[in-house]
Design a protein around this motif. Structure first.
Motif, PDB file in Angstrom:
ATOM      1  N   ASP A   1      34.648  43.938   6.498  1.00 10.17           N
ATOM      2  CA  ASP A   1      35.238  42.611   6.743  1.00 10.17           C
ATOM      3  C   ASP A   1      35.532  42.407   8.223  1.00 10.17           C
ATOM      4  N   SER A   2      36.119  43.421   8.852  1.00 10.97           N
ATOM      5  CA  SER A   2      36.525  43.280  10.251  1.00 10.97           C
ATOM      6  C   SER A   2      35.343  43.300  11.200  1.00 10.97           C
ATOM      7  N   VAL A   3      34.253  43.987  10.844  1.00  9.07           N
ATOM      8  CA  VAL A   3      33.057  44.040  11.698  1.00  9.07           C
ATOM      9  C   VAL A   3      32.202  42.787  11.514  1.00  9.07           C
ATOM     10  N   VAL A   4      31.982  42.393  10.250  1.00  8.24           N
ATOM     11  CA  VAL A   4      31.060  41.270   9.986  1.00  8.24           C
ATOM     12  C   VAL A   4      31.576  39.983  10.606  1.00  8.24           C
ATOM     13  N   ARG A   5      32.885  39.752  10.593  1.00  5.12           N
ATOM     14  CA  ARG A   5      33.398  38.498  11.159  1.00  5.12           C
ATOM     15  C   ARG A   5      33.186  38.415  12.674  1.00  5.12           C
ATOM     16  N   LEU A   6      32.865  39.549  13.312  1.00 11.05           N
ATOM     17  CA  LEU A   6      32.582  39.561  14.750  1.00 11.05           C
ATOM     18  C   LEU A   6      31.104  39.314  15.053  1.00 11.05           C
ATOM     19  N   LEU A   7      30.237  39.344  14.033  1.00 12.43           N
ATOM     20  CA  LEU A   7      28.802  39.154  14.270  1.00 12.43           C
ATOM     21  C   LEU A   7      28.527  37.706  14.639  1.00 12.43           C
ATOM     22  N   PRO A   8      27.609  37.465  15.573  1.00 12.84           N
ATOM     23  CA  PRO A   8      27.298  36.099  15.981  1.00 12.84           C
ATOM     24  C   PRO A   8      26.920  35.239  14.775  1.00 12.84           C
ATOM     25  N   GLY A   9      27.585  34.106  14.620  1.00 17.38           N
ATOM     26  CA  GLY A   9      27.268  33.170  13.543  1.00 17.38           C
ATOM     27  C   GLY A   9      28.022  33.407  12.251  1.00 17.38           C
ATOM     28  N   ALA A  10      28.829  34.474  12.169  1.00 22.51           N
ATOM     29  CA  ALA A  10      29.536  34.783  10.916  1.00 22.51           C
ATOM     30  C   ALA A  10      30.678  33.800  10.653  1.00 22.51           C
ATOM     31  N   LEU A  11      31.378  33.422  11.699  1.00 27.03           N
ATOM     32  CA  LEU A  11      32.476  32.475  11.554  1.00 27.03           C
ATOM     33  C   LEU A  11      32.000  31.086  11.960  1.00 27.03           C
ATOM     34  N   GLY A  12      32.480  30.086  11.233  1.00 23.99           N
ATOM     35  CA  GLY A  12      32.199  28.712  11.635  1.00 23.99           C
ATOM     36  C   GLY A  12      33.000  28.366  12.886  1.00 23.99           C
ATOM     37  N   LYS A  13      32.703  27.206  13.466  1.00 23.28           N
ATOM     38  CA  LYS A  13      33.432  26.758  14.651  1.00 23.28           C
ATOM     39  C   LYS A  13      34.930  26.764  14.408  1.00 23.28           C
TER      40      LYS A  13
END
Ligand code: 4GY
Length: 245
Positions: A147-159
């Protein structure tokens, strides 16, 4: 990024990858994930994966052969092979950022009294702990890491979901957030947030971040370099709140 999870309980991960922001990131091909059941690599006809500990003692130990075969089945040239264990390096945001730059993570989840140490010594590249407590298995720790790594990947979080680490609040506790209504059960939103004065709002937020960090996590202030303005605000906070420490 590719993530392979080696576990005796692959079903535990179903909800993580079907729901929420991580599920959406998976659907959007921000990363790929594969759950491998270590039991599928058991050698004997009873599909046993554990055995009694040499030297005696309570509980069972995960046998080395099925874990080794599971690792060999997924490992590539540059894989980080991570064992989740209370004996590991304590996890934090800095490690999460570092791991988010990797191409391939293999997360090894243990059970029982642990895994035969020859696997850890010879085939694991990182031992990571998510905190000083003992779980029944490494699966929940693997989920925390994912969870903590994936949210840092480019494009994982919306604006709208962009994260705090981007700002200069980096390394401090977050300032408090409020939304409508203006008054809830008689409790009002701080006036400054309704003032429209962006400079004052920014000053208030820095003040709040510094105050919470000073009172709850003074260890974080030791590590962080503060600007001259922040130092000034902090010295006022210390005068006002040192009695609350
Ligand atoms: N704490 N941080 C943790 C854990 C369970 C027996 C080895 C932790 O990461 N993992 O408590 N893991 C144990 C259970 C085998 C892992």
């Amino acid at each position: 990024m590719r993530i392979d999870i080696l576990t005796l309980f692959p079903e535990m991960f179903n909800s993580v990858f079907s729901e929420s922001i991580i599920g959406r990131a998976l659907k959007n091909n921000i990363f790929t994930v594969n759950c491998i059941n270590i039991r599928d690599f058991s050698e004997d006809k009873h599909k046993r994966v554990d055995d009694y500990p040499y030297g005696g003692g309570p509980g069972m130990v995960l046998k080395p052969e099925p874990v080794f075969k599971a690792i060999q089945n997924v490992r590539k040239e540059n894989s980080r092979i991570i064992f989740l264990t209370p004996k590991g390096k304590v996890y934090n945001q800095k490690i999460a950022k570092e791991l988010s730059k990797e191409e391939h993570l293999v997360l090894l989840c243990g059970h029982y009294e642990g895994i035969d140490n020859r696997i850890i010594e010879n085939y694991v590249t990182d031992e990571i702990s998510i905190g000083d407590y003992v779980l029944t298995g490494g699966e929940i720790s693997a989920m925390v890491l994912i969870d903590s790594v994936v949210r840092l990947l480019p494009g994982a979080l919306g604006k709208k979901e962009s994260y705090m680490e981007e700002s200069h609040y980096n390394g401090l506790l977050e300032y408090p957030q409020y939304t409508r209504p203006r008054e809830f059960n008689g409790h009002k939103v701080p006036d400054v947030l309704l003032s429209g004065n962006h400079k004052e709002i920014e000053k208030w937020r820095i003040y709040q971040s510094l105050k919470y960090t000073y009172l709850r996590r003074p260890d974080l202030l030791e590590k962080k370099e503060l600007t001259k303005e922040e130092e000034e605000i902090l010295s006022k906070i210390k005068l006002n709140f040192s009695n609350e420490l």
